[in-house]
Design a protein around this motif. Structure first.
Motif, short mmCIF file in Angstrom:
data_model
loop_
_atom_site.label_atom_id
_atom_site.label_comp_id
_atom_site.label_asym_id
_atom_site.label_seq_id
_atom_site.Cartn_x
_atom_site.Cartn_y
_atom_site.Cartn_z
N ILE A 13 -113.22 -22.81 -7.85
CA ILE A 13 -113.44 -24.27 -7.78
C ILE A 13 -112.65 -24.84 -6.61
CG2 ILE A 13 -112.92 -26.44 -8.99
CD1 ILE A 13 -113.89 -25.10 -11.56
N VAL A 16 -114.58 -24.43 -3.43
CA VAL A 16 -115.69 -25.38 -3.36
C VAL A 16 -115.15 -26.79 -3.07
CG1 VAL A 16 -117.59 -26.42 -4.65
CG2 VAL A 16 -117.11 -24.00 -4.91
N LEU A 17 -114.01 -27.12 -3.68
CA LEU A 17 -113.40 -28.43 -3.45
C LEU A 17 -113.05 -28.60 -1.97
CD1 LEU A 17 -112.24 -31.08 -4.60
CD2 LEU A 17 -110.13 -29.86 -5.08
N PHE A 75 -124.71 -29.86 -3.60
CA PHE A 75 -125.19 -29.73 -4.98
C PHE A 75 -125.17 -28.26 -5.40
CE2 PHE A 75 -129.08 -28.47 -7.32
CZ PHE A 75 -128.72 -28.95 -8.58
N TRP A 77 -123.39 -25.72 -4.23
CA TRP A 77 -122.06 -25.14 -4.41
C TRP A 77 -121.35 -25.68 -5.65
CZ3 TRP A 77 -120.69 -20.68 -2.88
CH2 TRP A 77 -121.34 -20.12 -1.78
N GLY A 78 -121.65 -26.93 -6.01
CA GLY A 78 -121.08 -27.44 -7.25
C GLY A 78 -121.70 -26.75 -8.47
N TRP A 79 -122.97 -26.45 -8.35
CA TRP A 79 -123.71 -25.83 -9.46
C TRP A 79 -123.19 -24.43 -9.78
CZ3 TRP A 79 -129.68 -24.62 -8.90
CH2 TRP A 79 -130.15 -24.10 -10.10
N GLY A 81 -120.32 -22.87 -9.81
CA GLY A 81 -119.18 -22.75 -10.72
C GLY A 81 -119.54 -23.19 -12.13
N TYR A 82 -120.34 -24.27 -12.21
CA TYR A 82 -120.74 -24.82 -13.50
C TYR A 82 -121.57 -23.79 -14.27
CZ TYR A 82 -122.28 -28.75 -16.56
OH TYR A 82 -122.50 -29.62 -17.59
N ARG A 83 -122.42 -23.06 -13.54
CA ARG A 83 -123.24 -22.04 -14.18
C ARG A 83 -122.35 -21.00 -14.85
NH1 ARG A 83 -127.16 -20.12 -10.06
NH2 ARG A 83 -125.44 -18.80 -9.41
N ILE A 85 -119.23 -21.42 -15.85
CA ILE A 85 -118.50 -22.01 -16.97
C ILE A 85 -119.39 -22.16 -18.19
CG2 ILE A 85 -117.35 -24.13 -17.75
CD1 ILE A 85 -116.47 -24.53 -14.82
N LYS A 86 -120.67 -22.53 -17.94
CA LYS A 86 -121.53 -22.89 -19.06
C LYS A 86 -122.32 -21.72 -19.62
CE LYS A 86 -120.54 -27.11 -19.53
NZ LYS A 86 -120.08 -27.69 -20.77
N THR A 87 -122.66 -20.73 -18.77
CA THR A 87 -123.63 -19.75 -19.26
C THR A 87 -123.12 -18.32 -19.29
OG1 THR A 87 -124.58 -19.39 -17.08
CG2 THR A 87 -125.55 -21.14 -18.38
N ARG A 145 -108.35 -25.60 -13.98
CA ARG A 145 -109.48 -26.39 -13.46
C ARG A 145 -110.61 -26.52 -14.47
NH1 ARG A 145 -105.70 -26.97 -10.28
NH2 ARG A 145 -105.77 -26.45 -8.07
N TYR B 318 -126.62 -27.55 -20.67
CA TYR B 318 -126.39 -27.07 -19.30
C TYR B 318 -127.48 -27.59 -18.36
CZ TYR B 318 -126.89 -23.60 -15.56
OH TYR B 318 -127.05 -23.00 -14.35
N PHE B 329 -126.91 -36.43 -6.36
CA PHE B 329 -126.84 -36.16 -4.92
C PHE B 329 -127.98 -36.86 -4.18
CE2 PHE B 329 -123.74 -32.87 -5.96
CZ PHE B 329 -122.85 -33.06 -4.92
N ALA B 379 -120.48 -33.14 -7.74
CA ALA B 379 -120.61 -31.68 -7.72
C ALA B 379 -120.11 -31.15 -9.07
CB ALA B 379 -119.78 -31.10 -6.59
N LEU B 380 -120.98 -30.36 -9.74
CA LEU B 380 -120.72 -30.03 -11.15
C LEU B 380 -119.36 -29.41 -11.42
CD1 LEU B 380 -124.30 -28.80 -11.91
CD2 LEU B 380 -123.11 -30.58 -13.18
N SER B 381 -119.03 -28.34 -10.68
CA SER B 381 -117.80 -27.64 -11.05
C SER B 381 -116.58 -28.48 -10.70
CB SER B 381 -117.73 -26.26 -10.38
OG SER B 381 -117.64 -26.42 -8.98
N LEU B 382 -116.69 -29.31 -9.64
CA LEU B 382 -115.55 -30.16 -9.29
C LEU B 382 -115.37 -31.25 -10.33
CD1 LEU B 382 -115.96 -30.52 -5.44
CD2 LEU B 382 -114.96 -28.68 -6.80
#
Lengths: 315, 538
Positions: A13, A16-17, A75, A77-79, A81-83, A85-87, A145, B318, B329, B379-382
């Motif tokens: 994260i 990406v930040l 969008f 690159w944010g996705w 990490g979320y993927r 964490i979530k899946t 994080r 999700y 965005f 941004a999702l993870s941030l």
């Protein structure tokens, strides 16, 4: 970064930040630089005769396309990490059950261990299942994080892999009332061996032994419970008023309380303290809000005795 | 008040002298003249803005030391709730449409008034009723709500404080907002002067138009939601309360379906003000008129699909998270296009760096920081890292106050000579802006850093490592308050002692500058016929 990351996802994260905030800072610098440059270059003194330009389709299409590409890039690159964490919870993750209530955290382990700080082994994926006893709370460990709201009536979870030993802050991030900012705990990340030693150690002091405990031991336990059970969020031991009355000098005193709408005077004794823990709304000390959560199921009889012994010492 | 203001011009009496059927205060509170209603809104929203600033100031001051400083935790929680409710529902949402929309929308399109003047007066009265109810909620029941302006369930169902009356006051305020929206949409459709096609409307009108649709379409959702909260509290019907089988995430969806578009209600008209100011002081036509006009509609439409970005860590699906991030965005693009067009308008202009233009520059800096930090949060993870930390209040104060609020100040300094027929001291106004700008950034920029250090928001007390940045931010709040006092003191002084303003002090080309300052009651002696676009200076 000011606060370095101490989990695998946290380090991802952070990259990406860095990437996204880098793009944002660059865009900001370009916009402001061009603005100031134009303001100076085309000031009325330097350029008395303006030129009307109604538009420039290639330029406008250009910056629109560039913006679309940039935001889709961010969008994406944010996705990523979320993927994770979530899946992508690993099947072999170490599972801990976290319980949130106004205003403290508690943790239950599969072997029956129960703690108020989150003890974890380093370098092993951990899945924390999240449950709330009352309102919505937020489970947040900044150095990992990660964050997840804890919603009553629906178990949520979060997973991560701590990769550095240490003791880290754990906060409640969803506003939950009076003691919100005091709803803190710690995540303690230990080496595998040290964790095993704790995890497989004697579960708890046998309950039968408690009765035979010396007063001194009970006072010490009460002192520890005062801190770990969250009493400290609302009650001081130095006479300062917080959300609830201070414990200093309260033992044996007479206090004015509201009981079922009627004001009356009561003596602070064993019975009163017991009632205050289990049915705090029964007698509310005058001048304080009726917000103490009932401790039934959270404190054992022995623990209340220990707390009472501790209160007795606070002259 | 009437006697202290000058007559506008030689052609006839200004609207201040045309009292209508009533005298004294009644000539104001019963007037259906859109300009008088605009002034009524100005007095009301600025009073409440003052109250909101005071609460924000106290809230900051409390955090200067750890533990209790000037108040207990219950008071602190009530104050941040009230600060939010007042600033959003009683200041930002009604401010720009209520004040400048009412005063200037009819003039900008060459009309005598809005389409429904009596309905217009009613919406001010309903606004006042909402404000009185909101204030009543502080002193009745068990005291002011302590839930945060978001009123999240189940906490808002359980707290003993006066939640039902507070949410009812917002329900009432919503009616006022809807009535204004209906009025403005009809006005734009039906009352444009001959020759004023859609693409000859000033850009401020476009933003009001887009905003009005949001007010009409989004506001009913919050009305329904808050009625359900009241029903839940009074009858315990179990729609939101998980203890009774309800779903707290349903509440969050409903709340943000309105409250996210509401953010655009707050910022869009402000963008319109900036789109008026930049061409005037560059003395050239706006760059890309159509792009700026249509981007307002784009923001309003796509902005209605992004509410879920407040809920990335709420535990919803999700897929929902991915979709809401994607739309978030996308909505950045029309906002970015507006910024590019403003900057491009400066190119080859003949720029006069006057007071309203300086306000527009401050807006541009702060709005850009606010918008770009929004990309970080989108941004999702941030977001998983930064949600509910100080990064979020930093971001939205840059948008709503640094953007929406400063655009309102810009509008006030741009249109003040027209509204009151007086000039203010520009030197003092420039200093006031400089001090406010420094104060604003000292106050809110450290909050980004606090967020990156992991400090959660809505915290009455904090860990020692957060203190240095808190203190910097608190000093910023003092500087900002100083700047605001100077800014408004200067304007109030101008009301009484300012020089008389000419009809067109900035050399503007839109219709309001072709009427006397202040305008006559019917705005124009003869309805103008429009032959060209709004920014033709030669």
């Amino acid at each position: 970064m000011f606060l370095s990351a101490s989990s695998i996802i946290g380090k991802e994260i952070d990259s990406v930040l860095l990437l996204i905030s880098g793009i944002c800072i660059a865009l900001f610098a370009v916009i402001i630089f061009i603005t100031l440059y134009f303001v100076i270059k085309y000031s009325r003194e330097r350029n008395p005769n303006p030129t009307d330009i109604e538009g420039n389709p290639p330029l406008e299409i250009g910056w629109t396309v560039l913006s679309i590409v940039l935001v889709l890039f961010m969008f994406y690159w944010g996705w990523t990490g979320y993927r994770k964490i979530k899946t992508e919870v690993p099947k072999d993750a170490f599972v801990v059950k976290a319980t949130a209530q106004q205003w403290l955290w508690s943790f239950d382990y599969e072997n029956g261990k129960h703690t108020n700080v989150l003890n974890l082994p380093v370098n092993r994926p951990v899945k924390v299942t999240l449950n709330s006893r009352d309102v919505i709370h937020g489970f947040y460990i900044p150095t990992f994080r990660i964050k997840q709201d804890v919603v009553p009536g629906a178990e949520k979870y979060i997973w991560f892999t701590p990769d550095e030993e240490g003791t880290y802050d754990l906060f409640c991030t969803q506003y939950c009332g009076l003691g919100h900012s005091g709803m803190l705990s710690k995540a303690v990340v230990m080496s595998g061996e040290k964790f095993q030693e704790w995890y497989s150690g004697r579960t708890e002091v046998p309950k039968v032994a408690l009765a035979a405990k010396s007063i001194e031991v009970m006072v010490e336990e009460g002192k520890e419970l005062y801190r770990t059970k969250g009493c400290i969020a609302c009650h001081t031991i130095d006479g300062t008023k917080l959300v609830g009355p201070s414990w200093k000098g309260i033992w044996g005193s007479r206090v004015q309380v509201i009981s079922a709408g009627e004001q009356r005077e009561v003596l602070v004794d064993e019975e009163y303290i017991h009632r205050s823990e289990f049915e705090p709304q029964a007698d509310v000390v005058v001048g304080y809000p009726p917000v103490m959560p009932p401790q039934k199921g959270l404190l054992t009889e022995e623990e209340i005795k220990a707390i009472t012994e501790y209160i007795k010492t606070l002259k | 008040m009437d006697n202290t203001l000058p007559s506008g011009s030689v052609h006839g009496a200004s609207f201040y002298e045309e009292r209508g059927h009533y005298r004294g205060i009644l000539s104001w509170i019963l007037s259906t003249d859109h300009k008088r209603i605009g002034i009524l809104y100005l007095c009301s929203v600025l009073t409440l803005f003052g109250a909101g600033v005071l609460l924000g100031f106290l809230m900051r001051l409390e955090l200067i030391t750890r533990g209790p400083t000037i108040m207990g935790p219950q008071t602190y929680n009530e104050i941040f709730t009230l600060h939010g409710v007042i600033m959003l529902f009683l200041f930002l949402i009604p401010a720009t449409p209520g004040v400048f929309g009412n005063f200037f929308l009819p003039i900008l399109i060459g009309a005598k008034d809005v389409a429904f003047p009596r309905l217009n007066l009613l919406s001010w009265w309903v606004y006042m009723a909402g404000a009185v109810l909101a204030i009543t909620s502080l002193f009745t029941g068990n005291g002011p709500p302590d839930t945060g302006w978001t009123f999240y369930v189940p906490y808002s169902l359980r707290t003993g404080t006066n939640v039902p009356l507070a949410v009812f006051s917002i329900f009432v305020l919503g009616f006022s907002s809807i009535l204004t929206g209906i009025n403005f949409v009809t006005t734009v459709h039906r009352l444009r002067a001959p020759g004023m096609g859609w693409l000859r409307m000033p850009l401020f009108v476009w933003t009001l138009y887009a905003t009005s649709w949001l007010q009409i379409l989004a506001t009913p959702v919050i009305g329904v939601t808050f009625l359900l909260v009241i029903a839940e509290r009074v009858f315990g019907i179990g729609i939101f309360d998980p203890a009774k089988g309800g779903d707290p995430l349903l509440y969050q969806h409903l709340f943000w379906i309105y409250s996210h578009p509401a953010v655009y209600i707050m910022i869009l008209p402000g963008m319109g003000i900036i789109s008026e100011i930049i061409p005037v002081f560059s003395r050239k036509v706006i760059f890309g008129y159509k792009a700026v006009a249509y981007s307002s509609i784009g923001i309003a439409s796509v902005g209605s699909l992004v509410w879920g970005h407040h809920m990335f860590v709420s535990g919803y699906s999700y897929t929902a998270g991915v979709l809401f991030s994607f739309f978030t965005f996308l909505v950045a693009i029309p906002s970015a296009i507006k910024v590019y067009n403003w900057v491009a308008t400066l190119y080859k202009g003949s720029i006069r760096v006057d007071t309203p233009f300086l306000f527009a520059l401050a807006f541009l800096v702060q709005f850009s920081i606010g918008g770009l930090s929004g990309l970080i949060l989108g941004a999702l993870s941030l977001n998983v890292f930064l949600h509910d930390t100080y990064f979020v209040p930093a971001h939205f104060h840059y948008i709503k106050f640094g953007g929406g609020g400063f655009a309102f100040f810009a509008g006030l300094h741009y249109w003040f000579p027209k509204m009151f027929g007086k000039l203010y001291n520009k030197k003092i106004a420039n200093y006031a802006l400089l001090i406010s700008f420094i104060g604003f950034n000292t106050l809110y920029f450290p909050m980004f850093l606090l967020g990156l250090e992991g400090m959660p928001r809505r915290y009455y007390d904090y860990l020692p490592r957060f203190q240095p940045l808190q203190v910097v931010s608190i000093v910023g709040s003092w500087i900002l308050v100083l700047g605001l006092i100077l800014m408004f003191g200067n304007l109030i002084r101008a009301l009484f002692k300012g020089e008389k303003a000419s009809a067109n002090p900035w050399g503007g080309a839109t219709l309001e500058w072709q009427t006397p300052s202040p305008p006559p009651a019917e705005n124009f002696e003869k309805i103008p016929v429009i032959e060209h676009g709004p920014y033709k200076y030669r």
